[in-house]
Design an enzyme around this catalytic site. Sequence first.
Site, PDB file in Angstrom:
ATOM      1  N   GLU A 146      12.025  35.310 -35.345  1.00 11.72           N
ATOM      2  CA  GLU A 146      12.774  34.307 -36.492  1.00 11.72           C
ATOM      3  C   GLU A 146      12.134  32.900 -35.888  1.00 11.72           C
ATOM      4  OE1 GLU A 146      16.779  34.630 -37.586  1.00 11.72           O
ATOM      5  OE2 GLU A 146      16.622  32.526 -37.665  1.00 11.72           O
ATOM      6  N   ARG A 166      13.030  24.170 -37.858  1.00 11.02           N
ATOM      7  CA  ARG A 166      13.646  22.990 -37.655  1.00 11.02           C
ATOM      8  C   ARG A 166      12.916  21.789 -36.786  1.00 11.02           C
ATOM      9  NH1 ARG A 166      18.774  25.799 -34.327  1.00 11.02           N
ATOM     10  NH2 ARG A 166      19.064  27.395 -36.057  1.00 11.02           N
ATOM     11  N   LYS A 224      23.527  37.472 -42.468  1.00  7.68           N
ATOM     12  CA  LYS A 224      23.881  36.655 -41.124  1.00  7.68           C
ATOM     13  C   LYS A 224      25.375  36.381 -40.989  1.00  7.68           C
ATOM     14  CE  LYS A 224      21.982  32.580 -39.032  1.00  7.68           C
ATOM     15  NZ  LYS A 224      20.925  32.183 -38.232  1.00  7.68           N
TER      16      LYS A 224
HETATM   17  C1  3PG Z   1      20.565  30.336 -35.525  1.00  8.25           C
HETATM   18  O1  3PG Z   1      19.851  29.779 -35.965  1.00  8.25           O
HETATM   19  O2  3PG Z   1      20.587  31.552 -35.886  1.00  8.25           O
HETATM   20  C2  3PG Z   1      21.164  29.986 -34.165  1.00  8.25           C
HETATM   21  O3  3PG Z   1      20.926  28.757 -34.180  1.00  8.25           O
HETATM   22  C3  3PG Z   1      20.839  30.582 -32.848  1.00  8.25           C
HETATM   23  O4  3PG Z   1      21.774  30.235 -32.033  1.00  8.25           O
HETATM   24  P1  3PG Z   1      21.745  30.180 -30.932  1.00  8.25           P
HETATM   25  O5  3PG Z   1      20.763  29.119 -30.352  1.00  8.25           O
HETATM   26  O6  3PG Z   1      23.177  29.886 -30.361  1.00  8.25           O
HETATM   27  O7  3PG Z   1      21.426  31.598 -30.041  1.00  8.25           O
END
Ligand code: 3PG
Length: 208
Positions: A42, A46, A130
């Site tokens: 995924e 960003r 999610k």
């Molecule tokens: C996401 O976008 O799903 C999260 O930012 C991932 O979270 P993490 O960086 O804390 O694993």
Amino acid sequence: MPSTSESLLSVVPVVPVVVIDDLAHAVPVARALVAGGLPVIELTLRTPVALDAIAAIAAEVPEILVGAGTIVTPGQVKQAADAGAQFLVSPGSTPTLLAAMGDSGLPFLPGTATVSEALAVLEAGHTEMKFFPAEASGGAAYLKSIASPLPAARFCPTGGITAASAPAYLALPNVGCVGGSWLTPADALATGDWDRVRALAAEAAALG
Ligand code: 3PG
């Protein structure tokens, strides 16, 4: 490419959530994840190169299922689909965003963090979602609490999860997989340490 015909939550136990700053890292990261046994990635929308990273992986690593994360506008749904994304993930859900993701024809995971948000997603006809930000929103204890009142909902918790905390989520009946960025640490990407990414992926794949 792995199939999502059954369920996006059933492909791998851990979905690698990846932030790509340097386009040159996209294909080697994807190959390292596949080599470690996690043929899903995924890419978060960003960074300026995220859409190009999706396109590069879709073109050069056909054995991986590549998706777009951090979808927050309907416009990004189209951009991600045009880039070659095969699934979509959003951190939250609005009626507009749900409709746009549904219209894309791609499998998707809309973000939820409360019972009311999960109910709204269920009302829109989607059972897979999610749970974000997982750790900050109550973690595995929260998801365990809502399994009985919301038996139809199935979650991919993401946000603050680590290799140590993932098993507690994966043991829950309403969790199909977890997501996290711990498999692709920024320093490993910066130094091109693809062996470390492969090893972290292999460790996560073994959780399934
Ligand atoms: C996401 O976008 O799903 C999260 O930012 C991932 O979270 P993490 O960086 O804390 O694993």
